[in-house]
Design a protein around this motif. Structure first.
Motif, PDB file in Angstrom:
ATOM      1  N   HIS A 167       0.873  -1.189  -0.054  1.00  0.00           N
ATOM      2  CA  HIS A 167      -0.004  -0.064   0.071  1.00  0.00           C
ATOM      3  C   HIS A 167       0.844   1.319   0.059  1.00  0.00           C
ATOM      4  O   HIS A 167       0.563   2.069  -0.770  1.00  0.00           O
ATOM      5  CB  HIS A 167      -0.926  -0.044   1.257  1.00  0.00           C
ATOM      6  CG  HIS A 167      -1.739   1.049   1.084  1.00  0.00           C
ATOM      7  ND1 HIS A 167      -2.108   2.102   2.229  1.00  0.00           N
ATOM      8  CD2 HIS A 167      -2.835   1.686   0.394  1.00  0.00           C
ATOM      9  CE1 HIS A 167      -2.890   2.957   1.745  1.00  0.00           C
ATOM     10  NE2 HIS A 167      -3.414   2.763   0.810  1.00  0.00           N
ATOM     11  N   ALA A 168       1.881   1.278   0.854  1.00  0.00           N
ATOM     12  CA  ALA A 168       2.889   2.469   1.013  1.00  0.00           C
ATOM     13  C   ALA A 168       3.530   2.726  -0.497  1.00  0.00           C
ATOM     14  O   ALA A 168       3.550   3.677  -1.142  1.00  0.00           O
ATOM     15  CB  ALA A 168       4.045   2.292   1.694  1.00  0.00           C
ATOM     16  N   VAL A 169       3.890   1.401  -1.465  1.00  0.00           N
ATOM     17  CA  VAL A 169       4.408   1.797  -2.514  1.00  0.00           C
ATOM     18  C   VAL A 169       3.341   2.336  -3.532  1.00  0.00           C
ATOM     19  O   VAL A 169       3.599   3.114  -4.467  1.00  0.00           O
ATOM     20  CB  VAL A 169       4.877   0.332  -2.960  1.00  0.00           C
ATOM     21  CG1 VAL A 169       5.350   0.540  -4.354  1.00  0.00           C
ATOM     22  CG2 VAL A 169       6.372  -0.005  -2.232  1.00  0.00           C
ATOM     23  N   PHE A 170       2.252   1.663  -3.276  1.00  0.00           N
ATOM     24  CA  PHE A 170       1.268   2.460  -4.435  1.00  0.00           C
ATOM     25  C   PHE A 170       0.984   3.588  -4.050  1.00  0.00           C
ATOM     26  O   PHE A 170       0.633   4.478  -5.404  1.00  0.00           O
ATOM     27  CB  PHE A 170      -0.367   1.555  -3.868  1.00  0.00           C
ATOM     28  CG  PHE A 170      -1.304   2.091  -4.595  1.00  0.00           C
ATOM     29  CD1 PHE A 170      -1.441   1.582  -5.994  1.00  0.00           C
ATOM     30  CD2 PHE A 170      -2.416   2.817  -4.292  1.00  0.00           C
ATOM     31  CE1 PHE A 170      -2.496   1.809  -6.763  1.00  0.00           C
ATOM     32  CE2 PHE A 170      -3.604   3.139  -5.042  1.00  0.00           C
ATOM     33  CZ  PHE A 170      -3.550   2.852  -6.308  1.00  0.00           C
ATOM     34  N   LEU A 171       0.862   4.240  -2.877  1.00  0.00           N
ATOM     35  CA  LEU A 171       0.716   5.749  -2.954  1.00  0.00           C
ATOM     36  C   LEU A 171       1.859   6.556  -3.552  1.00  0.00           C
ATOM     37  O   LEU A 171       1.725   7.574  -3.918  1.00  0.00           O
ATOM     38  CB  LEU A 171       0.832   6.217  -1.193  1.00  0.00           C
ATOM     39  CG  LEU A 171      -0.509   5.480  -0.478  1.00  0.00           C
ATOM     40  CD1 LEU A 171      -0.398   5.845   1.174  1.00  0.00           C
ATOM     41  CD2 LEU A 171      -1.806   6.023  -1.090  1.00  0.00           C
ATOM     42  N   GLN A 172       3.206   5.954  -3.691  1.00  0.00           N
ATOM     43  CA  GLN A 172       4.151   6.742  -4.366  1.00  0.00           C
ATOM     44  C   GLN A 172       4.116   6.397  -5.906  1.00  0.00           C
ATOM     45  O   GLN A 172       4.610   7.144  -6.625  1.00  0.00           O
ATOM     46  CB  GLN A 172       5.472   6.500  -3.497  1.00  0.00           C
ATOM     47  CG  GLN A 172       5.232   6.633  -2.199  1.00  0.00           C
ATOM     48  CD  GLN A 172       5.370   8.228  -1.942  1.00  0.00           C
ATOM     49  OE1 GLN A 172       5.850   8.919  -2.698  1.00  0.00           O
ATOM     50  NE2 GLN A 172       4.312   8.569  -1.118  1.00  0.00           N
ATOM     51  N   GLU A 173       4.337   5.008  -5.906  1.00  0.00           N
ATOM     52  CA  GLU A 173       4.495   4.440  -7.330  1.00  0.00           C
ATOM     53  C   GLU A 173       3.435   3.434  -7.876  1.00  0.00           C
ATOM     54  O   GLU A 173       3.461   2.152  -7.819  1.00  0.00           O
ATOM     55  CB  GLU A 173       5.573   3.761  -7.613  1.00  0.00           C
ATOM     56  CG  GLU A 173       6.735   4.637  -6.974  1.00  0.00           C
ATOM     57  CD  GLU A 173       8.121   3.812  -7.002  1.00  0.00           C
ATOM     58  OE1 GLU A 173       8.654   3.462  -8.220  1.00  0.00           O
ATOM     59  OE2 GLU A 173       8.795   3.274  -6.062  1.00  0.00           O
ATOM     60  N   PRO A 174       2.081   4.026  -8.235  1.00  0.00           N
ATOM     61  CA  PRO A 174       0.966   3.257  -8.285  1.00  0.00           C
ATOM     62  C   PRO A 174       1.053   1.965  -9.580  1.00  0.00           C
ATOM     63  O   PRO A 174       0.472   0.984  -9.405  1.00  0.00           O
ATOM     64  CB  PRO A 174      -0.339   4.155  -8.583  1.00  0.00           C
ATOM     65  CG  PRO A 174       0.431   5.469  -8.832  1.00  0.00           C
ATOM     66  CD  PRO A 174       1.710   5.459  -8.063  1.00  0.00           C
ATOM     67  N   GLU A 175       1.893   2.529 -10.335  1.00  0.00           N
ATOM     68  CA  GLU A 175       1.956   1.464 -11.591  1.00  0.00           C
ATOM     69  C   GLU A 175       2.848   0.367 -11.246  1.00  0.00           C
ATOM     70  O   GLU A 175       2.562  -0.645 -11.690  1.00  0.00           O
ATOM     71  CB  GLU A 175       2.580   2.307 -12.793  1.00  0.00           C
ATOM     72  CG  GLU A 175       2.636   1.517 -14.051  1.00  0.00           C
ATOM     73  CD  GLU A 175       1.223   1.032 -14.651  1.00  0.00           C
ATOM     74  OE1 GLU A 175       1.220  -0.181 -14.728  1.00  0.00           O
ATOM     75  OE2 GLU A 175       0.290   1.900 -14.374  1.00  0.00           O
ATOM     76  N   ARG A 176       3.778   0.533 -10.398  1.00  0.00           N
ATOM     77  CA  ARG A 176       4.414  -0.575  -9.876  1.00  0.00           C
ATOM     78  C   ARG A 176       3.567  -1.726  -9.124  1.00  0.00           C
ATOM     79  O   ARG A 176       3.500  -2.833  -9.618  1.00  0.00           O
ATOM     80  CB  ARG A 176       5.450  -0.355  -8.703  1.00  0.00           C
ATOM     81  CG  ARG A 176       7.014   0.552  -9.267  1.00  0.00           C
ATOM     82  CD  ARG A 176       7.824   0.309  -8.405  1.00  0.00           C
ATOM     83  NE  ARG A 176       8.205  -0.933  -7.806  1.00  0.00           N
ATOM     84  CZ  ARG A 176       8.963  -1.195  -6.565  1.00  0.00           C
ATOM     85  NH1 ARG A 176       9.297  -0.091  -5.835  1.00  0.00           N
ATOM     86  NH2 ARG A 176       9.075  -2.219  -6.266  1.00  0.00           N
TER      87      ARG A 176
END
Length: 796
Positions: free
Chosen positions: A331-340
């Motif tokens: 979830h934390a990565v989604f907030l910064q890099e949603p395409e990943r």
């Protein structure tokens, strides 16, 4: 060709093709969905049947008076047929409505026992047999799933949730990956952080599933996480999950021995019914690929773990560019890099689809035989979950009374034969395979359960062996990768599962309807005789026996033998065995380390290393130890003892200099206690994984979470930092080097002890930091093989 009685026992007798799902209600209403072979068109049929129970006595229905009549007198609200033979369950009772029938039985049982009885399952097993409505219908009708269909003819959909955490009480679903039946992977996302956005996401997911209209919904850990989490969030948000083909009632619960694990703490778990249930729905079968993975690893023992990522890598389903994100960080990565995260989620459902096709064929083929819903066969054990329904159907088809489960008479079940003839390193090794020894002996000596008076179990084994050979040959003749090959290989695998379960079914005293420990022991006795004959005859031909059990034999051949000599010896011995026991040449290897029974390492002639058994493969083993073992084994099996010393010294040096990254000394463990549970017992017993989490500053965690932990210097517990948050160059390298050097010698090197003389072992694994003036030279040292006993001493 007219089907024989044995064919009906195995396949059923109704030839209706293309059934992809059956949904039955207790009142006798049944909906059947079929895909027409050839066109793939979906048709929906409404039929009716008379629900039934099997009883040992009509006493609990006597209060019905004239409403209970023999079926020979015509239909009545409740009618019965007395079955033939000595079985305890002899009254097949039908009614217009299953709930009414069960209620009548419970009313009578409550009067008889003088206490309330709330459910049929509270009655003793020797008095009643009650099946789910779908199984009642399939058993009575002789219908089965998927006749005339291949695995790829079904419409499969995979979905996978991405959540902010693992607790549905407080965490949310923020993204769902979906792979459509056409193979298109896509993502659905919440348009904001609040309840309304999550509720709208769940509504879109339900609508997307209905629009795709799949026959099968699949994912890895579908029943362990995705469905329970989805159902919980939908319930909290007031979103109706109309996912089935009939819309309402949407998801229902069904009993299961392996359900979800979403409860937090003892009280929550006690109140959480999903821990012992799974979900089901009208018109679609819910398949968890975790079940197929666990079945595969139970027999093959070759998986590095059971999670989707590990299994996908093992089977080559994950591409080299596969996006990997630690679970707690998604979830934390989604907030910064949603395409990943979108890529990560799409790859999850694509791998789940590949895994379903790779390992799901056997359950698909079993559904063409057994009268059960496909989803129940996918998570069933083959003995009680597959063989028992086949036997029940056969007896009811014949109008024969069924025996009830009975406890054994105290006679112990004798164990299978397993001989370890030698330990250490052997060169020029051959594996000879015994195909399904115990079922073959059942056929050879016509051994069957005493209470199976119709001989159904043995007839099924006969049919399965014959038809498996045909399916295997058809699979080999079909083009590699073709649907035909996949179908025949799946059928062959399913039949092998059933055949190999027959002996276990026979010996499971008190657990299976036709268990017979005396018959099982008779099979075992013949097995010991055959294995003894096999081993003695191989030894007479000049080979060195290493290990033998009912699956086959490993032996080493003299120097100078060629493959033709190896095959000749196997063929000669095979000709001496009972006709239905088949011994075949199964492989040849350059070398083998025999460590303990069922624990060995093999090196192929092309240099590949194969490890078997927990001594050489463990999901909790530290990577540095596994790497050492693999490097040392390559040297050892090549006869290079000095090379093993070099690998040991290099590993010790790297540990002491802390040249190895911290990750290399960590163990991956699963947290099974929540923080209140652990803290309540912490003063009495401290455990490294939880101490590591606490030392990292965390005071809460989730049962089921996996962490990588290690022993840090000063006796501390260490938690491997998350690379996503820690950043490059942040590896602490603070592990206790001396501890891991001891572990290297006492745990990993100890698995090579049987391959060396005591003097050579001491020299190879001497501490390189303690120099000796009299250190022995290792350039002439060689691995050893120790013969433990002579096959000639085996009883004949």
């Amino acid at each position: 060709m007219t089907p024989t009685l044995e064919d009906e026992w195995l396949w059923g007798w109704d030839p209706t093709p293309g059934i992809v799902s059956v949904w039955a209600e207790p009142d006798g209403r049944v909906t059947v969905w079929r895909r027409l072979p050839g066109t793939g068109a979906l048709v929906r049929e409404e039929v009716r049947f008379r629900p039934w129970l099997l009883l040992s006595s009509l006493e609990d229905l006597s209060h019905l008076g004239p409403r209970l009549r023999p079926e020979a007198e015509g239909l009545a609200p409740v009618s019965y047929q007395e079955l033939e033979g000595p079985g305890a369950l002899r009254y097949l009772v039908h009614a217009e409505d299953g709930r009414m029938l069960a209620s009548a039985v419970l009313q009578g049982a409550s009067r008889r026992l003088g206490r309330p009885v709330g459910h049929v399952r509270e009655l003793p097993e020797d008095t009643v047999l009650s099946l789910p409505p779908e199984e009642q219908y399939l058993t009575a009708s002789g219908r089965t799933y998927f006749r005339g269909l291949g695995f790829d003819a079904l419409h499969h959909l995979q979905f996978d949730l991405e959540t902010t955490g693992l607790d549905p009480q407080q965490d949310r679903i923020f993204l769902v990956a979906v792979r459509t039946p056409e193979g298109q992977a896509e993502t659905l996302e919440a348009q904001g952080p609040g309840d309304a956005a999550e509720a709208e996401l769940l509504q879109r997911l339900a609508a997307r599933i209905r629009a795709c209209d799949p026959d099968i919904i699949e994912n890895h850990n579908l029943h362990g996480f995705d469905l329970p989490f989805l159902a919980h969030r939908a319930r909290r948000l007031g979103v109706p999950l109309a996912l089935g083909r009939d819309g309402a009632p949407g998801l229902r619960q069904r009993p299961s021995s392996r359900g979800a694990a979403l409860g937090r703490g003892p009280a929550a778990r006690a109140q959480d019914p999903m821990r012992r249930t799974r979900y089901t729905m009208p018109g679609r079968e819910l398949i968890d690929t975790m079940d197929a993975v666990l079945r595969h690893d139970f027999s093959a023992r070759d998986l590095p773990g059971h999670g989707l990522k590990a299994v996908a890598r093992h089977f080559g389903l994950a591409g080299p560019e596969r996006e990997l994100i630690p679970g707690p960080r998604v979830h934390a990565v989604f907030l910064q890099e949603p395409e990943r995260v979108r890529r990560y989620a799409r790859e999850d459902v694509s791998e789940a689809a590949g895994l379903a096709r790779l390992l799901g064929g056997a359950a698909f083929a079993l559904a063409q035989m057994a009268p059960r819903r496909y989803e129940r066969l996918a998570d069933a054990g083959p003995a009680t979950g597959v063989i028992d329904p086949l036997l029940v159907r056969a007896y009811l088809r014949a109008g024969a009374a069924l025996p009830a489960h009975e406890p054994g008479d105290g006679t112990p079940h004798s164990g299978a034969a397993l001989h370890l003839f030698a330990t250490g390193v052997a060169q020029r090794v051959v594996k000879a395979d015994v195909a399904s020894m115990y079922p073959s002996l059942m056929r050879q000596y016509r051994i069957r359960p005493q209470r199976d008076r119709l001989g159904v179990l043995l007839a099924l084994v006969d049919r399965l062996v014959e038809q498996r050979l045909a399916a295997k040959a058809q699979g080999q003749a079909a083009a590699p990768g073709s649907p035909a090959r996949h179908t025949h290989e799946a059928l062959s695998a399913a039949m092998k599962i059933l055949v190999n379960s027959a002996y276990g079914y026979l010996g499971a005293a008190g657990l299976t309807r036709f268990s017979d420990v005396h018959a099982a022991n008779d099979v075992t006795r013949h097995g010991r005789e055959v294995l003894g004959l096999l081993c003695r005859e191989l030894a007479r031909r000049g080979v060195t026996l290493l290990e033998a059990d009912t699956d086959g034999v490993y032996f080493a051949v003299p120097e100078g033998w060629r493959e033709a000599d190896e095959r000749r010896v196997v063929a000669e011995v095979a000709a001496l065995l009972p006709p239905l026991v088949k011994l075949s040449f199964d492989g040849r290897y350059a070398a083998m380390l025999s460590h303990e029974p069922k624990n060995y390492a093999l090196q192929t002639y092309d240099g590949s290393l194969l490890l078997r058994g927990v001594a050489f493969r463990s999901s909790r083993a530290e990577p540095f130890g596994e790497d050492f073992l693999r490097r040392a084994l390559r040297c050892l099996l090549a006869g290079d003892v000095a090379g093993v010393r070099t690998v040991f010294v290099e590993t010790v040096t790297a540990l002491r200099r802390r040249e190895l990254p911290t990750q290399a000394v960590t163990a991956r463990v699963r947290l099974t206690k929540d923080s209140p549970q652990y803290l309540a017992t912490r003063e009495r017993r401290r455990e490294l994984p939880y101490e590591a989490v606490l030392a990292s500053g965390r005071t809460e965690w989730t049962p089921g979470e996996h962490v990588r932990v290690y022993r840090a210097s000063g006796g501390r517990a260490g938690l491997l930092p998350d690379a996503e948050t820690a950043g490059a160059g942040s590896d602490p390298r603070d592990y206790d080097a001396d501890y891991y050097v001891r572990q290297l010698r006492e745990t990993f090197a100890a698995r090579l002890v049987r391959a060396l003389t005591p003097e050579d072992f001491a020299a190879v694994f001497a501490d390189p930091g303690q120099l000796s003036l009299f250190a022995p030279r290792l350039d002439q040292a060689r691995p050893i093989l120790t013969v433990l006993f002579d096959p000639a001493t085996l009883p004949s």
